[in-house]
Design a protein around this motif. Structure first.
Motif, PDB file in Angstrom:
ATOM      1  N   PRO A 104       0.688  -1.420   0.068  1.00  0.00           N
ATOM      2  CA  PRO A 104       0.403   0.605  -0.168  1.00  0.00           C
ATOM      3  C   PRO A 104       0.605   1.522  -0.186  1.00  0.00           C
ATOM      4  O   PRO A 104       0.737   2.289  -0.462  1.00  0.00           O
ATOM      5  N   LEU A 105       1.692   1.455   0.164  1.00  0.00           N
ATOM      6  CA  LEU A 105       2.607   2.390   0.131  1.00  0.00           C
ATOM      7  C   LEU A 105       3.163   2.596  -1.018  1.00  0.00           C
ATOM      8  O   LEU A 105       3.192   3.798  -1.512  1.00  0.00           O
ATOM      9  N   GLU A 148       2.238   8.847   6.369  1.00  0.00           N
ATOM     10  CA  GLU A 148       2.962   8.614   7.441  1.00  0.00           C
ATOM     11  C   GLU A 148       2.353   7.391   8.952  1.00  0.00           C
ATOM     12  O   GLU A 148       3.160   6.819   9.281  1.00  0.00           O
ATOM     13  N   VAL A 149       0.729   6.509   8.406  1.00  0.00           N
ATOM     14  CA  VAL A 149       0.350   5.849   9.228  1.00  0.00           C
ATOM     15  C   VAL A 149       1.645   4.790   8.991  1.00  0.00           C
ATOM     16  O   VAL A 149       1.747   3.657  10.020  1.00  0.00           O
ATOM     17  N   LEU A 150       1.786   4.217   7.878  1.00  0.00           N
ATOM     18  CA  LEU A 150       2.085   2.765   7.553  1.00  0.00           C
ATOM     19  C   LEU A 150       3.958   2.731   7.968  1.00  0.00           C
ATOM     20  O   LEU A 150       4.802   2.615   8.276  1.00  0.00           O
ATOM     21  N   HIS A 151       4.394   4.009   7.535  1.00  0.00           N
ATOM     22  CA  HIS A 151       6.748   4.120   7.578  1.00  0.00           C
ATOM     23  C   HIS A 151       6.210   4.112   8.866  1.00  0.00           C
ATOM     24  O   HIS A 151       7.037   3.610   9.989  1.00  0.00           O
ATOM     25  N   ALA A 242       6.695  -8.468  10.206  1.00  0.00           N
ATOM     26  CA  ALA A 242       6.174  -9.504  10.420  1.00  0.00           C
ATOM     27  C   ALA A 242       4.879 -10.277   9.534  1.00  0.00           C
ATOM     28  O   ALA A 242       3.884  -8.973   9.630  1.00  0.00           O
ATOM     29  N   PRO A 243       4.875 -10.778   8.478  1.00  0.00           N
ATOM     30  CA  PRO A 243       3.108 -11.261   8.092  1.00  0.00           C
ATOM     31  C   PRO A 243       2.736 -11.186   8.994  1.00  0.00           C
ATOM     32  O   PRO A 243       2.456 -12.305  10.289  1.00  0.00           O
ATOM     33  N   GLY A 244       1.586 -10.788   8.962  1.00  0.00           N
ATOM     34  CA  GLY A 244       0.236 -10.513   9.890  1.00  0.00           C
ATOM     35  C   GLY A 244      -0.740 -12.292   9.090  1.00  0.00           C
ATOM     36  O   GLY A 244      -1.805 -12.079  10.175  1.00  0.00           O
ATOM     37  N   GLY A 245      -0.644 -13.040   8.311  1.00  0.00           N
ATOM     38  CA  GLY A 245      -1.249 -14.003   8.135  1.00  0.00           C
ATOM     39  C   GLY A 245      -2.444 -13.982   6.654  1.00  0.00           C
ATOM     40  O   GLY A 245      -3.068 -15.117   7.057  1.00  0.00           O
ATOM     41  N   LEU A 246      -2.597 -12.285   6.653  1.00  0.00           N
ATOM     42  CA  LEU A 246      -3.587 -12.672   6.043  1.00  0.00           C
ATOM     43  C   LEU A 246      -3.679 -11.925   5.100  1.00  0.00           C
ATOM     44  O   LEU A 246      -2.429 -10.614   5.225  1.00  0.00           O
ATOM     45  N   THR A 247      -4.024 -12.119   3.845  1.00  0.00           N
ATOM     46  CA  THR A 247      -4.196 -11.379   2.088  1.00  0.00           C
ATOM     47  C   THR A 247      -4.695  -9.751   2.713  1.00  0.00           C
ATOM     48  O   THR A 247      -5.523  -9.967   3.711  1.00  0.00           O
ATOM     49  N   TRP A 248      -4.345  -8.643   1.631  1.00  0.00           N
ATOM     50  CA  TRP A 248      -4.730  -7.245   2.610  1.00  0.00           C
ATOM     51  C   TRP A 248      -6.506  -7.107   1.887  1.00  0.00           C
ATOM     52  O   TRP A 248      -6.427  -6.536   2.893  1.00  0.00           O
TER      53      TRP A 248
END
Length: 498
Positions: A104-105, A148-151, A242-248
């Motif tokens: 998403p970034l 900014e949120v993601l970064h 670390a992957p959260g285990g779900l797709t976006w």
């Protein structure tokens, strides 16, 4: 360790295991540098477009100047901030569920660059007249807030816990120092050449027509290309987490439609609203100090956003500064702002982030009051006449101009230091396994600022027709935020083993 996880979209879930592992490395490690360079790619947009070059052009040329122009500038930011504030927290929760934040970034940075490039066509005669330009700027502000949120949520992965305040400060310093270089290029390479001044070149580095404000409009495509090129090291060397285990797609579905539970239907919108209300109450019950800090952050960062985004517009429309004077003002502010990033890190380490913020915001209140005492003809609310030229210069020739200009130095240091301290304060007190979620809420305190503070300035200016009264609303917001911040209970130093 089993940790209760609360999702903004799903409500409480218990029994999930945190995958958080403390990162290694310092501010000049490959990850710390990559994280900081992202600020160097993105922050010039804010300094050139939102504050010092394009925003004064928009106010004075597209919006016509005067109090109405200041009000319209605030309205643009207000609309964008409301949209971002309503959506950014959900983005943070989705990011925690999906884990990977780089995809998403890429999208948000790409759209931000596209909007920035389009500003080349922002002219009174079109194709981007005032209202379409406001729409493009609003979309860009939203993308800036989302990035900014993601970064910010990736900061814990950029280095060891004890190095995070310095990595945060390094990012701000990097963004400001690179912005200084760009502002120098615009001033001495595009705006001053051919002016006849002894320190000005004869010809522009790039032939642009100053009569049609091409240098100001060129800031858009310049920043777009700069941003695309400079984000490359970040995407190459900064770990994604670390992957959260779900797709976006699945994570977004869980947040907005309700998590599928075998044998049960997805929740209705009213059930989801009830779950969200319970979620907020749970946050205040489980993490009261973090939530109190976010409330304080919402208020004082609203004021700070208004001070940053409208300060140069105020100088242009109230003091009558030219584009060249605004650039000198901006270069000085951004240059000393770079020092503020390190000052913030130093104060965080020695005072703790809470007391660092108390000092930084208190200084801003005093400085704002001093700045608002200045008119084109006097200082200290009329006590000292200052409208006559004091030296033979085409720029900053009156005592009012010189005084207002000099105030940018301590203001810039305090602003950037408080931004750095605020970011570290959240890392300092928020649960690490839910850092993306809290940085989504933190975005309300950072991107709600994109509407509430400027909105108050816009409203007061429109109601009174007085720009100083409009800007004065910023001071009351600083004071309220400071009072709430004082009540936050936070240890002086973070537990680096957590």
């Amino acid at each position: 360790m089993s940790t209760p996880i609360v999702s903004a979209g799903a409500g409480p879930q218990t029994g999930e295991t945190s995958s958080y592992v403390a990162a290694e490395g310092g501010p000049f490690g490959i990850k710390g540098l990559a994280w900081a360079i992202f600020e160097g790619a993105r922050n010039p947009y804010y300094n050139l477009i939102v504050i010092y070059i394009f925003a004064p052009y928009f106010a004075s040329v597209l919006a016509g100047g005067g109090a109405e122009a200041l009000s319209l500038s605030g309205l643009t930011i207000t609309i964008a901030g409301i949209v971002t504030a309503l959506t950014a927290p959900f983005l943070g929760v989705i990011a925690d569920k999906a884990g990977q934040r780089k995809p998403p970034l890429v999208f948000f940075i790409g759209l931000l660059a596209l909007c920035s490039f389009a500003l080349w066509w922002a002219r009174p005669e079109g194709p981007l007249t005032m209202w379409p330009t406001m729409a493009v700027l609003a979309i860009a502000y939203c993308c800036y807030g989302y990035s900014e949120v993601l970064h910010n949520a990736m900061l814990p992965s950029a280095g060891r816990p004890g190095a995070l305040p310095f990595i945060s400060g390094l990012g701000l310093a990097t963004g400001n120092l690179l912005s200084v270089g760009i502002l120098f290029f615009f001033l001495f390479g595009l705006l001053l050449p051919g002016s006849g001044l002894p320190f000005a070149a004869d010809d522009q580095l790039i032939a642009l027509d100053r009569e049609t404000n091409e240098p100001q409009r060129f800031a858009g495509p310049f920043v777009a290309i700069w941003m695309i090129l400079l984000v490359i090291p970040f995407f190459m060397f900064m770990p994604d987490g670390a992957p959260g285990g779900l797709t976006w797609k699945r994570a977004a579905s869980d947040v907005f439609l309700g998590e599928s539970v075998e044998g049960n239907k997805r929740q209705s919108i009213f059930q989801r609203a009830g779950v969200f209300w319970d979620y907020l109450k749970g946050l205040f019950k489980e993490h009261p100090q973090t939530m109190r800090f976010l409330i304080a952050r919402t208020i004082y960062a609203d004021a700070m956003s208004a001070l940053l985004t409208l300060g140069a517009v105020f100088a242009s429309t109230f003091l009558g500064w030219s584009g060249v004077e605004i650039l000198f003002f901006g270069i000085t502010g951004v240059l000393f702002g770079a020092i503020g990033g390190f000052v913030g890190g130093f104060l965080d380490r020695h005072l703790g982030p809470k007391m660092a913020l108390v000092w930084e915001i208190s200084i801003l209140v005093v400085l704002l009051l001093a700045q608002l005492s200045i008119t084109p003809d006097s200082l200290l609310f009329g006590l000292i006449p200052s409208g006559e030229p004091v030296w033979n210069s085409p720029f900053f020739d009156t005592l009012s101009d010189i005084t207002y200009f000099l105030f940018v130095i301590p203001t810039a240091i305090a602003v950037v230091a408080s931004i750095s301290s605020s970011r570290y304060m959240l890392v300092h007190i928020a649960p690490r396994e839910r850092i993306g979620e809290f940085f989504g809420l933190y975005a309300i305190a950072g991107t709600v600022t994109v509407w509430m503070g400027p909105g108050i300035v816009s409203l007061l200016t429109w109601l009174t027709g007085n720009q100083r009264i409009g800007m004065g609303g910023i001071g009351f917001m600083f004071l309220i935020g400071l009072i709430v911040l004082w009540k936050v209970q936070a240890p002086k130093h973070a537990d680096e083993t957590r």
